[in-house]
Design a protein around this motif. Structure first.
Motif, mmCIF file in Angstrom:
data_model
loop_
_atom_site.group_PDB
_atom_site.id
_atom_site.type_symbol
_atom_site.label_atom_id
_atom_site.label_comp_id
_atom_site.label_asym_id
_atom_site.label_seq_id
_atom_site.Cartn_x
_atom_site.Cartn_y
_atom_site.Cartn_z
ATOM 1 N N ARG A 1 -14.750 -9.007 4.555
ATOM 2 C CA ARG A 1 -14.054 -7.895 4.122
ATOM 3 C C ARG A 1 -14.269 -6.874 5.560
ATOM 4 N NH1 ARG A 1 -16.280 -10.452 0.628
ATOM 5 N NH2 ARG A 1 -15.336 -10.966 -1.131
ATOM 6 N N TRP B 1 -8.398 3.170 -0.521
ATOM 7 C CA TRP B 1 -9.541 3.163 -1.029
ATOM 8 C C TRP B 1 -9.467 3.183 -2.515
ATOM 9 C CZ3 TRP B 1 -14.361 1.492 0.643
ATOM 10 C CH2 TRP B 1 -15.226 1.797 -0.274
ATOM 11 N N GLY C 1 -6.904 -5.223 0.639
ATOM 12 C CA GLY C 1 -7.181 -3.885 0.859
ATOM 13 C C GLY C 1 -8.078 -3.736 1.982
ATOM 14 N N GLN D 1 0.889 -1.084 -0.068
ATOM 15 C CA GLN D 1 0.065 -0.036 -0.115
ATOM 16 C C GLN D 1 0.971 1.189 -0.008
ATOM 17 O OE1 GLN D 1 -3.302 -0.140 -0.335
ATOM 18 N NE2 GLN D 1 -2.993 -2.152 -0.530
ATOM 19 N N HIS E 1 -6.946 -9.097 -3.565
ATOM 20 C CA HIS E 1 -6.787 -7.728 -3.060
ATOM 21 C C HIS E 1 -7.872 -7.167 -2.482
ATOM 22 C CE1 HIS E 1 -5.926 -3.292 -2.737
ATOM 23 N NE2 HIS E 1 -4.743 -3.575 -2.507
ATOM 24 N N TYR E 2 -9.005 -7.143 -3.047
ATOM 25 C CA TYR E 2 -10.319 -6.509 -2.726
ATOM 26 C C TYR E 2 -11.000 -7.085 -1.477
ATOM 27 C CZ TYR E 2 -15.661 -6.979 -3.188
ATOM 28 O OH TYR E 2 -16.699 -6.733 -2.957
ATOM 29 N N LEU F 1 -16.727 -1.025 3.012
ATOM 30 C CA LEU F 1 -16.570 -2.412 2.454
ATOM 31 C C LEU F 1 -17.810 -3.272 2.153
ATOM 32 C CD1 LEU F 1 -13.380 -3.211 4.504
ATOM 33 C CD2 LEU F 1 -13.370 -2.531 1.968
ATOM 34 N N LEU G 1 -8.494 0.042 -3.808
ATOM 35 C CA LEU G 1 -9.358 -1.048 -4.030
ATOM 36 C C LEU G 1 -10.376 -0.742 -5.280
ATOM 37 C CD1 LEU G 1 -10.775 -1.156 -0.249
ATOM 38 C CD2 LEU G 1 -10.114 -3.044 -1.654
#
Length: 368
Positions: A76, A180, A223, A6, A218-219, A103, A183
């Motif tokens: 998430r 964000w 993330g 990140q 990642h999502y 999320l 994401l």
């Protein structure tokens, strides 16, 4: 460093963190049930009022989103919870709750639009949203094409979820914005590569792993963990970024296996649709690398929307017989083992380490 990191300068922790909040087993699920979902419900209630204030006589997208939201496993928000706990000595606060609610809204958007793109019939054991809305149109005897209405209203419902997610994210500290934004980028890129890889009949291992990492890995894990850490003003440490990448890929690989070898009633969506769509999965990539010539001729059927149940059964047996299923299972196990090693190397409170281990296992070894 992982390409999913990140920040150019992530922070390593000098000592275990996250000791002051409730980090007992199941604390992440309690967080979702008792803090995140009530926040989502309040958000949607407020949105209803906004529509009324604008004199809207109907608010079907808000109604549909209220029915749709919160029906999943809350993975998430739970990874967001542990990302925050890993870098903060404080318990959850309004910022973490807002991030987790964002999320959930982003996930609702992604699922609704994914079902539209894939023309899916089921989601979470119920008819997909566009089918529900199409049915309402038919039942009411409204004018126009029911399927067009159902698809368009589902699209607007997904758009609303995305807008609400971004509204919540805009209220978070400035430090969360790069997380964000990444994401959104990875989710969009992953969804496109999934579609495009199917259209191109791409069966390369590199493409499959890229799609798994972007579309879901990642999502779903990296993330959200980074977002939780950012609410505390920290970057996610490199070892935890790598842990998250590995768990995220394992999550998507399990999803791919369930999409072929799972049970419709348990996973809540039709098994075999990934084969009809020709998704660029690691399962298919390994199959094309290991199958016999006769098996490859049958695998050429993958991507045909008119595949019958008998065709799906034959293809499923081939994916098992050629060793592709076993190779994916081994990759999941390898990812989880390496992820656990990374947790052991990171200075974390025992409760945080145990929570991340449990959640990783739950995400990657699930049967639904």
């Amino acid at each position: 460093m992982s390409p999913h990191a990140q920040s150019a300068h992530p922070t390593e922790l000098a000592e275990p963190a996250g000791l002051d909040g409730d980090l007992s087993p199941g604390a992440d699920q309690t967080f979702v049930a008792q803090q995140v979902m009530p926040a989502v419900a309040e958000l949607l209630t407020d949105e209803h009022l906004r529509w009324k204030e604008n004199d809207a006589p109907w608010s079907d997208p808000v109604d549909a989103l209220q029915e749709f939201a919160g029906g999943g496993k809350g993975l998430r928000p739970r990874f967001c919870f542990w990302g925050h706990a890993a870098v903060s000595r404080e318990g959850t606060n309004d910022l973490v709750v807002r991030a987790a609610a964002a999320l959930e809204m982003l996930h609702a958007f992604a699922l609704i639009h994914d079902d539209l793109m894939d023309a899916s019939s089921m989601r979470r054991g119920r008819p997909a949203l566009q089918r529900v809305l199409t049915g309402i149109h038919r039942q009411q005897g409204w004018a126009g094409n029911p399927r067009r209405y159902g698809g368009a209203t589902a699209m607007l419902t997904g758009d609303l979820a995305f807008g609400l997610a971004c509204r919540l994210a805009a209220e978070l500290p400035v430090a969360t914005r790069p997380v964000w934004n990444r994401l959104i980028t990875t989710l969009t890129a992953g969804q496109f590569l999934d579609l495009n890889g199917a259209a191109r009949s791409d069966r390369s291992i590199d493409t499959a792993r890229t799609v798994a990492g972007l579309k879901s890995g990642h999502y779903t894990v990296t993330g959200p963990m980074a977002l939780g850490a950012a609410t505390a003003g920290h970057d996610l440490p490199p070892r935890l970024v790598r842990y998250a990448d590995l768990v995220g890929e394992a999550f998507q690989l399990r999803d791919d296996l369930l999409g072929v070898f799972g049970d419709d009633a348990r996973i809540g969506k039709p098994v075999g649709d990934d084969l009809r769509e020709g998704k660029p999965t690691l399962l298919l990539a390994h199959a094309h690398a290991t199958a016999t010539p006769d098996q490859l001729r049958m695998l050429d059927l993958v991507g045909r929307p008119d595949l019958t149940a008998a065709d799906i059964e034959i293809l499923t047996r081939i994916l098992d017989a050629c060793g592709a299923r076993n190779l994916v299972e081994r990759q999941i196990d390898t990812n989880l083992r390496h992820a656990e090693e990374l947790l052991d190397e990171q200075p974390l409170a025992d409760e945080v380490r145990d929570g991340l281990h449990r959640l990783a296992t739950s995400a990657a070894q699930r049967t639904v």
